[in-house]
Write an enzyme that holds these catalytic residues in place. Structure first.
Site, short mmCIF file in Angstrom:
data_model
loop_
_atom_site.label_atom_id
_atom_site.label_comp_id
_atom_site.label_asym_id
_atom_site.label_seq_id
_atom_site.Cartn_x
_atom_site.Cartn_y
_atom_site.Cartn_z
N GLU A 43 -5.57 -16.11 48.61
CA GLU A 43 -6.58 -15.23 48.01
C GLU A 43 -5.90 -13.95 47.55
O GLU A 43 -5.34 -13.22 48.37
CB GLU A 43 -7.67 -14.90 49.03
CG GLU A 43 -8.70 -13.91 48.54
CD GLU A 43 -9.65 -13.45 49.64
OE1 GLU A 43 -10.12 -12.30 49.55
OE2 GLU A 43 -9.91 -14.23 50.58
N ARG A 47 -7.79 -5.60 44.24
CA ARG A 47 -7.76 -4.22 44.71
C ARG A 47 -6.70 -3.39 43.98
O ARG A 47 -6.61 -2.18 44.20
CB ARG A 47 -7.47 -4.16 46.22
CG ARG A 47 -8.46 -4.92 47.07
CD ARG A 47 -8.09 -4.81 48.54
NE ARG A 47 -8.84 -5.76 49.35
CZ ARG A 47 -8.68 -5.93 50.66
NH1 ARG A 47 -7.79 -5.16 51.30
NH2 ARG A 47 -9.38 -6.82 51.33
N THR A 71 -12.10 -9.88 46.92
CA THR A 71 -12.68 -8.56 46.68
C THR A 71 -13.39 -8.51 45.33
O THR A 71 -13.25 -7.55 44.56
CB THR A 71 -11.61 -7.43 46.78
OG1 THR A 71 -10.73 -7.70 47.88
CG2 THR A 71 -12.28 -6.08 47.04
N LYS A 132 -18.18 -16.36 54.42
CA LYS A 132 -17.15 -15.53 55.04
C LYS A 132 -17.84 -14.61 56.04
O LYS A 132 -18.90 -14.05 55.74
CB LYS A 132 -16.46 -14.72 53.95
CG LYS A 132 -15.48 -13.66 54.42
CD LYS A 132 -14.88 -12.97 53.19
CE LYS A 132 -13.99 -11.81 53.55
NZ LYS A 132 -13.37 -11.21 52.34
#
Length: 214
Positions: A43, A47, A71, A132
């Site tokens: 993943e 960011r 994110t 998640k």
């Protein structure tokens, strides 16, 4: 056959590395180091300004891996992730707007995050069965996930945030945990130092730990 989020998480077992990549030049070497240690799914968090470019390079150089975008907090990031080659998307929370945007991209498996029973119920209303848990704070989250087994049968979780080598097995031993997200497997200090052998060893160690449960 279309790959589901459940498929992604099962392939990610035991650990889905959560990567923050500042330097695109290190992206492919990082992915190769993790793959050498037994990791099949990554993943790349959105960011940093170079995250999507790093994701694209990883996908081009390591087609044998499954690489997604993390994110994801803005609706436009779904299409941006697809354009970069992402094979799944992950968010740090649950938002009706993001879920509705995700529905417009049915070929991109999506993993929203939850923290409370009420958020799990909201996710269920939208048809999600893989979620998640974020943040996963050690023993308290282990107990929470254990308590979720009863009312939320058939729901799979990927706890992330606060997972370490020391508590990994506590989470993986739970029947409703498919895999764990983790940053410790590729810490910034080792990435910045180009310590690929050490990152490979951390990945291999995690896989060996998980093997003790079988």
């Amino acid at each position: 056959m279309k790959m589901t989020m459940e498929d992604v998480l099962r392939k990610a077992y035991p650990v889905l590395p959560v990567l923050v990549i500042d330097d695109v030049a290190r992206a492919v070497d990082l992915a190769k180091a993790l793959y050498a240690g037994g990791i099949k799914v990554l993943e790349v968090t959105l960011r940093t300004p170079n995250a999507l470019q790093a994701l694209t390079q990883m996908r081009q150089q390591l087609p044998e891996m499954i690489i997604g975008a993390g994110t994801v907090i803005h609706a436009e990031q779904f299409q941006q992730s697809i354009d970069a080659g992402a094979q799944f998307a992950v968010s740090p929370g649950f938002s009706r707007g993001l879920v509705e945007e995700a529905a417009k991209h049915p070929d991109l498996p999506y993993l929203p995050a939850v923290m409370t029973p009420s958020e799990v119920l909201q996710a269920l209303e939208y048809g999600y069965r893989s979620l998640k848990l974020f943040p996963a704070n050690g023993g308290a989250s282990v107990r929470m996930l254990n308590s979720f087994k009863g009312p939320f049968t058939g729901i799979s979780f990927c706890p992330t945030g606060g997972i370490t080598r020391d508590n990994l097995l506590s989470f993986l031993s739970l029947p409703n945990v498919v895999c764990c997200g983790g940053t410790w497997i590729a810490p910034a200090s080792l990435v910045n130092a180009g310590a690929w052998d050490q990152i490979t060893e951390l990945a291999r160690e995690a896989c060996q730990l998980a093997g003790s449960l079988e």
